[in-house]
Design an enzyme around this catalytic site. Structure first.
Site, mmCIF file in Angstrom:
data_model
loop_
_atom_site.group_PDB
_atom_site.id
_atom_site.type_symbol
_atom_site.label_atom_id
_atom_site.label_comp_id
_atom_site.label_asym_id
_atom_site.label_seq_id
_atom_site.Cartn_x
_atom_site.Cartn_y
_atom_site.Cartn_z
ATOM 1 N N GLY A 1 3.061 -1.048 4.303
ATOM 2 C CA GLY A 1 3.094 0.377 3.977
ATOM 3 C C GLY A 1 4.522 0.826 3.717
ATOM 4 O O GLY A 1 5.056 0.689 2.616
ATOM 5 N N GLY A 2 5.172 1.347 4.744
ATOM 6 C CA GLY A 2 6.495 1.956 4.611
ATOM 7 C C GLY A 2 7.516 1.092 3.886
ATOM 8 O O GLY A 2 8.234 1.569 2.994
ATOM 9 N N SER B 1 3.646 -2.384 10.286
ATOM 10 C CA SER B 1 5.097 -2.468 10.467
ATOM 11 C C SER B 1 5.693 -3.818 10.046
ATOM 12 O O SER B 1 6.594 -4.336 10.707
ATOM 13 C CB SER B 1 5.487 -2.111 11.900
ATOM 14 O OG SER B 1 5.121 -0.760 12.181
ATOM 15 N N GLU C 1 -5.203 -5.122 10.529
ATOM 16 C CA GLU C 1 -4.194 -4.084 10.731
ATOM 17 C C GLU C 1 -4.435 -3.396 12.072
ATOM 18 O O GLU C 1 -5.245 -2.465 12.157
ATOM 19 C CB GLU C 1 -4.269 -3.042 9.604
ATOM 20 C CG GLU C 1 -3.939 -3.593 8.236
ATOM 21 C CD GLU C 1 -3.319 -2.524 7.331
ATOM 22 O OE1 GLU C 1 -2.292 -2.825 6.707
ATOM 23 O OE2 GLU C 1 -3.842 -1.392 7.262
ATOM 24 N N GLY D 1 2.715 2.116 10.891
ATOM 25 C CA GLY D 1 3.656 3.229 10.767
ATOM 26 C C GLY D 1 4.379 3.562 12.064
ATOM 27 O O GLY D 1 5.020 4.603 12.172
ATOM 28 N N ASN E 1 0.876 -1.173 0.000
ATOM 29 C CA ASN E 1 0.000 0.000 0.000
ATOM 30 C C ASN E 1 0.914 1.224 0.000
ATOM 31 O O ASN E 1 1.537 1.541 1.008
ATOM 32 C CB ASN E 1 -0.883 -0.041 1.254
ATOM 33 C CG ASN E 1 -1.718 1.218 1.418
ATOM 34 O OD1 ASN E 1 -1.777 2.058 0.503
ATOM 35 N ND2 ASN E 1 -2.362 1.359 2.562
ATOM 36 N N TRP E 2 0.969 1.894 -1.121
ATOM 37 C CA TRP E 2 1.894 3.026 -1.241
ATOM 38 C C TRP E 2 1.326 4.325 -0.671
ATOM 39 O O TRP E 2 2.006 5.349 -0.679
ATOM 40 C CB TRP E 2 2.319 3.198 -2.721
ATOM 41 C CG TRP E 2 3.235 2.109 -3.198
ATOM 42 C CD1 TRP E 2 3.916 1.227 -2.407
ATOM 43 C CD2 TRP E 2 3.593 1.797 -4.545
ATOM 44 N NE1 TRP E 2 4.681 0.380 -3.182
ATOM 45 C CE2 TRP E 2 4.495 0.711 -4.505
ATOM 46 C CE3 TRP E 2 3.235 2.326 -5.791
ATOM 47 C CZ2 TRP E 2 5.048 0.149 -5.657
ATOM 48 C CZ3 TRP E 2 3.784 1.765 -6.937
ATOM 49 C CH2 TRP E 2 4.679 0.684 -6.878
ATOM 50 N N LYS E 3 0.098 4.276 -0.215
ATOM 51 C CA LYS E 3 -0.525 5.452 0.428
ATOM 52 C C LYS E 3 -0.306 6.695 -0.448
ATOM 53 O O LYS E 3 -0.315 6.588 -1.669
ATOM 54 C CB LYS E 3 0.004 5.617 1.855
ATOM 55 C CG LYS E 3 -0.152 4.318 2.669
ATOM 56 C CD LYS E 3 0.086 4.468 4.145
ATOM 57 C CE LYS E 3 -0.106 3.128 4.841
ATOM 58 N NZ LYS E 3 0.029 3.180 6.282
ATOM 59 N N HIS F 1 -9.482 1.000 5.277
ATOM 60 C CA HIS F 1 -8.182 1.205 5.927
ATOM 61 C C HIS F 1 -8.362 2.125 7.133
ATOM 62 O O HIS F 1 -9.182 3.055 7.098
ATOM 63 C CB HIS F 1 -7.188 1.815 4.929
ATOM 64 C CG HIS F 1 -5.780 1.766 5.438
ATOM 65 N ND1 HIS F 1 -5.294 2.697 6.323
ATOM 66 C CD2 HIS F 1 -4.772 0.887 5.222
ATOM 67 C CE1 HIS F 1 -4.027 2.382 6.615
ATOM 68 N NE2 HIS F 1 -3.700 1.293 5.967
ATOM 69 N N GLU G 1 -6.712 4.526 8.158
ATOM 70 C CA GLU G 1 -6.534 5.956 7.846
ATOM 71 C C GLU G 1 -7.813 6.543 7.241
ATOM 72 O O GLU G 1 -8.159 7.700 7.488
ATOM 73 C CB GLU G 1 -5.316 6.135 6.917
ATOM 74 C CG GLU G 1 -4.010 5.911 7.684
ATOM 75 C CD GLU G 1 -2.870 5.343 6.873
ATOM 76 O OE1 GLU G 1 -2.898 5.407 5.630
ATOM 77 O OE2 GLU G 1 -1.925 4.813 7.497
#
Ligand code: 13P
Length: 251
Positions: free
Chosen positions: A235-236, A214, A168, A174, A10-12, A96, A98
C-alpha cells in the site's frame, strides 16, 4: 516447480490520474528490467484507462481494486469484469480488509465477486487476514480457514489455480507493524496446506500467496526469502517511485 514472484501495488484512494500515469510509467520501465518477477499496479477506477494506455507496451499487469459479480445491470457504483477488461485490466483485488471492514463486504459477497471476476477473464487477488483481537485470541488459523473456504466456495481446482491469494493481517496494514518473516511464513505455509487438503497438489504448488501489511524497502528482502511467500501486496510504499522501485528490485 517454481512460482514467479508477484510484486503488487495497491494505490487505494490516492493519486490523480496524471500522477498515476507518471508513476506507472516509471515503475513499468523498472519492472521490465526483470524477467524473473511480475509487477501489478492497482490504481483507482478513474485512472485505469489512462494507466493502461501509458503501460500497455510493458509487461506490468493492470489491476482494479474491486470487481462486481454481475456482468451488467442496476448496480450503482459498481464496475464489472467485462468493463474492466475493456480498459485493459487483467487482475482485481477482491476481499481487501478495507472492503470487509469499512464497506461491510462479507465472505458470501466476496465469493460472488471472485466468480464474477473469473467469468469475465479477470484474475482475482483474493485477500484474507485476521484482526489483532483474533490473533491475540489464537484464532488466526480458524479465521483464515473460514475466509478461504467461504471465499472459494464452488470454485473448481482449475479456477483456484488461476488465482493469487494475499495474506494481509489487518493489524499490519498501514500501521508500520509488519508481520515478522517467521509469522508470515507460518501463515503462508498454513494456507498452502489448506489448498493441498482442498485441491490437488498441483494447485497448492501453483497458487501464489503474497504478503501484504507494511511491506517496505527495508523488510521486503527478508519476507521474499521465505519459502511460501511468493510476492508482496504493497500500500503506502507503492505510492512513491523510489520505495516501490526498491521493492520491485527485491534481492
Ligand atoms: P500498507 O502497505 O500501507 O500497510 O497497505 C497494505 C495493503 O493494504 C495492501 O493492499
Amino acid at each position: 516447480m517454481s512460482r514467479k514472484p508477484l510484486i503488487a501495488g495497491n494505490w487505494k484512494m490516492h493519486l490523480s490520474v496524471a500522477q498515476a500515469v507518471e508513476l506507472a510509467r516509471g515503475l513499468a520501465a523498472e519492472a521490465d528490467k526483470h524477467q524473473d518477477r511480475e509487477v501489478m499496479l492497482a490504481p483507482a477506477f478513474i485512472a485505469l484507462d489512462a494507466v493502461h494506455k501509458a503501460i500497455s507496451d510493458s509487461k506490468t499487469f493492470l489491476a482494479a481494486q474491486n470487481v462486481a459479480w454481475a456482468e451488467e445491470g442496476a448496480f450503482t457504483g459498481e464496475v464489472s469484469a467485462p468493463m474492466l477488461r475493456d480498459v485493459g485490466v487483467a487482475m482485481a483485488i477482491i476481499g481487501h480488509s478495507e472492503r470487509r471492514q469499512i464497506f461491510g463486504e462479507d465472505d458470501a459477497m466476496i465469493n460472488r465477486r471472485i466468480h464474477g471476476a473469473l467469468a469475465g477473464g479477470i484474475i482475482p487477488v483474493f485477500c484474507i487476514g485476521e484482526t489483532l483481537e483474533q490473533r491475540e485470541a489464537e484464532q488466526t488459523f480458524k479465521v483464515l480457514e473460514g475466509q478461504l473456504s467461504a471465499g472459494l466456495a464452488d470454485c473448481t481446482a482449475e479456477m483456484v489455480a488461476r488465482m493469487v491469494i494475499a495474506y494481509e493481517p489487518v493489524w499490519a496494514i498501514g500501521t508500520g507493524k509488519t508481520a515478522s518473516k517467521e509469522q508470515a511464513q507460518e501463515v503462508h505455509g498454513y494456507i498452502r496446506q489448506l489448498l493441498l487438503q482442498k485441491y490437488e497438489k498441483k494447485v497448492a504448488e501453483a497458487v501464489r500467496i503474497v504478503y501484504g501489511g507494511s511491506v517496505k524497502p527495508d523488510n521486503v528482502d527478508a519476507l521474499m526469502a521465505q519459502a511460501d511467500i511468493d510476492g508482496a501486496l504493497v500500500g503506502g510504499a507503492a505510492l512513491k517511485f523510489e520505495s516501490f522501485a526498491r521493492i520491485i528490485n527485491f534481492k
